[in-house]
Design a protein around this motif. Structure first.
Motif, short mmCIF file in Angstrom:
data_model
loop_
_atom_site.label_atom_id
_atom_site.label_comp_id
_atom_site.label_asym_id
_atom_site.label_seq_id
_atom_site.Cartn_x
_atom_site.Cartn_y
_atom_site.Cartn_z
N VAL A 50 -3.00 15.08 -10.36
CA VAL A 50 -3.73 14.90 -9.10
C VAL A 50 -4.54 13.59 -9.14
N ALA A 51 -5.16 13.32 -10.27
CA ALA A 51 -5.94 12.08 -10.41
C ALA A 51 -5.04 10.86 -10.26
N MET A 52 -3.81 10.95 -10.75
CA MET A 52 -2.87 9.83 -10.62
C MET A 52 -2.54 9.59 -9.15
N VAL A 53 -2.27 10.66 -8.40
CA VAL A 53 -1.97 10.52 -6.97
C VAL A 53 -3.19 9.99 -6.22
N LEU A 96 -3.75 6.60 -3.90
CA LEU A 96 -4.33 6.62 -2.55
C LEU A 96 -5.53 5.68 -2.45
N VAL A 97 -6.34 5.63 -3.50
CA VAL A 97 -7.50 4.73 -3.50
C VAL A 97 -7.05 3.27 -3.46
N PHE A 98 -6.08 2.92 -4.30
CA PHE A 98 -5.58 1.54 -4.30
C PHE A 98 -4.94 1.19 -2.96
N ALA A 99 -4.19 2.13 -2.39
CA ALA A 99 -3.58 1.90 -1.08
C ALA A 99 -4.66 1.74 -0.01
N SER A 144 0.83 -1.21 0.00
CA SER A 144 0.00 0.00 0.00
C SER A 144 0.86 1.25 0.00
N ALA A 145 1.91 1.25 0.82
CA ALA A 145 2.82 2.40 0.83
C ALA A 145 3.52 2.55 -0.52
N LEU A 146 3.93 1.43 -1.09
CA LEU A 146 4.60 1.45 -2.38
C LEU A 146 3.68 2.00 -3.48
N LEU A 147 2.41 1.67 -3.42
CA LEU A 147 1.45 2.17 -4.41
C LEU A 147 1.36 3.70 -4.38
N VAL A 173 3.67 5.79 -3.29
CA VAL A 173 4.94 6.32 -3.80
C VAL A 173 5.01 6.18 -5.31
N MET A 174 4.64 5.01 -5.82
CA MET A 174 4.73 4.74 -7.25
C MET A 174 3.80 5.66 -8.06
N PHE A 175 2.55 5.78 -7.64
CA PHE A 175 1.62 6.63 -8.38
C PHE A 175 2.02 8.10 -8.28
N SER A 176 2.57 8.51 -7.15
CA SER A 176 3.05 9.89 -7.01
C SER A 176 4.24 10.14 -7.93
N ALA A 177 5.15 9.16 -8.01
CA ALA A 177 6.30 9.31 -8.91
C ALA A 177 5.86 9.37 -10.36
N ILE A 178 4.88 8.56 -10.71
CA ILE A 178 4.35 8.59 -12.08
C ILE A 178 3.73 9.96 -12.36
N ALA A 179 3.00 10.50 -11.38
CA ALA A 179 2.37 11.82 -11.56
C ALA A 179 3.42 12.89 -11.81
N VAL A 180 4.56 12.81 -11.14
CA VAL A 180 5.62 13.80 -11.33
C VAL A 180 6.31 13.59 -12.68
N ALA A 181 6.44 12.32 -13.08
CA ALA A 181 7.18 12.00 -14.31
C ALA A 181 6.35 12.09 -15.58
N LEU A 182 5.07 12.40 -15.46
CA LEU A 182 4.22 12.49 -16.65
C LEU A 182 4.75 13.56 -17.61
N PRO A 183 4.52 13.39 -18.90
CA PRO A 183 4.97 14.40 -19.87
C PRO A 183 4.38 15.78 -19.57
N ALA A 184 5.04 16.79 -20.03
CA ALA A 184 4.66 18.18 -19.76
C ALA A 184 3.27 18.53 -20.28
N ASN A 185 2.79 17.81 -21.30
CA ASN A 185 1.48 18.15 -21.85
C ASN A 185 0.32 17.60 -21.00
N TRP A 186 0.61 16.90 -19.93
CA TRP A 186 -0.44 16.43 -19.01
C TRP A 186 -0.79 17.57 -18.05
N GLN A 187 -2.07 17.75 -17.78
CA GLN A 187 -2.56 18.83 -16.94
C GLN A 187 -2.37 18.50 -15.45
#
Length: 149
Positions: A48-51, A55-58, A24-27, A29-43
């Motif tokens: 926020v939806a990724m984070v 949180l929902v999966f965790a 759950s903790a890893l989820l 961290v992983m989804f937050s890292a993905i949210a930061v690493a998303l391409p610049a054209n993502w809003q």
């Protein structure tokens, strides 16, 4: 015959928690890292939806790690996935844990049954049988008058 159980005592699926809590903790961290690493054209709302998704999966993992059965001098507390219920010793008529059952269940004085998911076979059948027997012994020792047992 096993030694009597000393109160208070709590039974819960240790291996399940040992897996689900770090995952759950890893989820998150992983989804937050993905949210930061998303391409610049993502809003921002996509990020926020990724984070929030992490949180929902965790949260689901934490919910699955919740079950436990605790006994003390006054009675038993059964914590299942979503709900908790406090029972006085006299409310519990019998502890059931038949071959093939995924977890123990409690027959109650009002004629209903309550799943005790904290005592489950999926994490070790012999461990679950021992826990169910210990709870049964406690129920018999603290429960109804001998004529009703």
């Amino acid at each position: 015959m096993s030694a009597p159980v000393q109160l208070p005592v709590t039974w819960f699926p240790r291996r399940t928690r040992a897996v689900l809590l770090p995952v759950s903790a890893l989820l998150v961290v992983m989804f937050s890292a993905i949210a930061v690493a998303l391409p610049a054209n993502w809003q921002l709302n996509d990020r926020v939806a990724m984070v929030v998704s992490g949180l929902v999966f965790a949260g689901a993992g934490l919910m699955l790690a919740r079950p436990k059965v605790s006994a003390d001098a006054e009675g038993v507390t059964v914590v299942n996935f979503v709900r908790s219920r406090r029972l006085a010793w006299a409310e519990i008529v019998r502890v059931n844990f038949r071959q093939g059952d995924p977890w123990a269940s409690l027959d109650l004085a009002d004629g209903t049954s309550l799943a005790a998911v904290g005592i489950q076979a999926g994490v070790g059948h012999q461990q679950a049988v021992s826990a169910a027997r210990a709870l049964r012994d406690l129920v018999e020792g603290h429960g109804r008058a001998p004529a009703e047992v």
